[in-house]
Design an enzyme around this catalytic site. Structure first.
Site, PDB file in Angstrom:
ATOM      1  CE1 TYR A 140       7.453   9.185 -16.027  1.00  0.00           C
ATOM      2  CE2 TYR A 140       6.275   7.149 -16.458  1.00  0.00           C
ATOM      3  CZ  TYR A 140       6.272   8.513 -16.248  1.00  0.00           C
ATOM      4  OH  TYR A 140       5.090   9.195 -16.275  1.00  0.00           O
ATOM      5  CE1 TYR A 179       2.875   4.629 -17.297  1.00  0.00           C
ATOM      6  CE2 TYR A 179       3.645   6.568 -18.476  1.00  0.00           C
ATOM      7  CZ  TYR A 179       3.095   5.970 -17.343  1.00  0.00           C
ATOM      8  OH  TYR A 179       2.759   6.762 -16.271  1.00  0.00           O
ATOM      9  NE  ARG A 189      -2.396   6.794 -16.801  1.00  0.00           N
ATOM     10  CZ  ARG A 189      -2.156   8.056 -16.420  1.00  0.00           C
ATOM     11  NH1 ARG A 189      -1.041   8.353 -15.795  1.00  0.00           N
ATOM     12  NH2 ARG A 189      -3.036   9.011 -16.640  1.00  0.00           N
ATOM     13  CG  HIS A 192       0.837  11.056 -18.312  1.00  0.00           C
ATOM     14  ND1 HIS A 192       0.772   9.778 -18.801  1.00  0.00           N
ATOM     15  CD2 HIS A 192       1.586  10.985 -17.187  1.00  0.00           C
ATOM     16  CE1 HIS A 192       1.429   8.958 -18.010  1.00  0.00           C
ATOM     17  NE2 HIS A 192       1.953   9.665 -17.023  1.00  0.00           N
ATOM     18  CG  HIS A 194       3.689  12.650 -13.772  1.00  0.00           C
ATOM     19  ND1 HIS A 194       2.705  12.067 -13.018  1.00  0.00           N
ATOM     20  CD2 HIS A 194       4.080  11.712 -14.673  1.00  0.00           C
ATOM     21  CE1 HIS A 194       2.512  10.824 -13.437  1.00  0.00           C
ATOM     22  NE2 HIS A 194       3.333  10.573 -14.442  1.00  0.00           N
TER      23      HIS A 194
HETATM   24 FE   LIG Z   1       3.285   8.809 -15.653  1.00  0.00          FE
END
Ligand SMILES: [Fe+2]
Length: 269
Positions: A140, A179, A189, A192, A194
């Protein structure tokens, strides 16, 4: 009242047509679990919601309510109009996350589209849909993300759009990478995206995540597992859609979102 996933749940009155009571109406009956106050959820309104506290998903222990909920006056918040656009108008280019910088981001270009629907299947028009995601390497653009993966100078990972008259949204982006997230040893995870959606009022805001079909990390993910009913988990997984796919350019995924009702798309735990 009945118990699901170790959490007391109390049905509440169904929302009425033409009104918007929100996905999780204020609670009137609580039970303690390991020192937590667990607000009951409106399962008559939303069938597949995860509990506020799910110990395998460690962050829920930090944010599960510890105090009894405060009931706000109905006229104070629940009828406040939405969505909130901020000071900058929503532009068509906001929906293309691959065109926000000088060059194109690395990764697999994809299209994500679907309809936003109300409990009766009617489209939710002109509502704000916001997305944010990791880049193709699973990183991110966030100072608190310390994953040892490269940032992409051509990818911010955030976009937004308004639904059209049929309730459709559409984003162009790159497929996010998996990640690590330190929830437990070797925790990763699934890929995905959000999502945040506003219905016609502030109390109907939904924050949730969309997953990709066939991801082997999905069955291992405590966020997904916190949704006890497999039908609820399925509602969070997009499907590959050849009608959305653009030949020679990008794969397309279809994901419809239901804001309320028994088939409402689950929110984040
Ligand atoms: Fe996330």
């Amino acid at each position: 009242m009945y118990r699901r996933s170790g959490v007391c749940i109390k049905p509440v009155q169904e929302s009425r047509p033409g009104s918007w009571g929100g996905r999780n109406a204020p609670c009137t009956d609580d039970r303690s679990l390991s020192g937590f106050i667990i607000p009951v959820k409106a399962v008559s309104d939303v069938e597949y919601e995860p509990p506020y506290l799910y110990p395998d998903y460690r962050s829920t222990e930090l944010r599960a309510p510890r105090h009894e909920p405060v009931r706000l006056p109905d006229e104070w918040f629940h009828n406040a109009p939405g969505p909130i656009f901020g000071r900058i108008p929503v532009r068509p280019e906001d929906a293309d996350l691959t065109r926000q910088h000088r060059g194109e981001p690395l990764g697999e270009r994809i299209i994500i589209t679907g309809r936003v629907l109300d409990s009766d299947g009617q489209p939710v028009r002109n509502t704000l849909v916001e997305v944010w995601q990791a880049n193709a390497a699973g990183r991110y653009l966030d100072p608190v993300d310390h994953h040892d993966a490269p940032l992409d100078p051509n990818f911010t990972g955030a976009g937004r759009c308004l639904t059209d008259d049929a309730g459709f949204y559409r984003f162009v982006t790159v497929k996010p990478g998996a990640y690590p997230w330190r929830n437990h040893l070797n925790a990763w995870r699934p890929a995905h995206v959000h999502f945040s959606l506003f219905g016609p009022s502030l109390s109907s805001r939904v924050v949730t995540q969309m997953y990709f079909p066939g991801d082997p990390l999905i069955p291992l993910d405590p966020m997904m597992s916190s949704i006890s009913d497999p039908r609820g988990r399925e509602l969070l997984i997009a499907r590959l859609d050849l009608d959305t796919t653009v030949p020679e350019w990008a794969l397309g995924y279809r994901w419809d979102i239901v804001l309320r009702g028994r088939r409402a798309t689950p929110a984040e735990a």
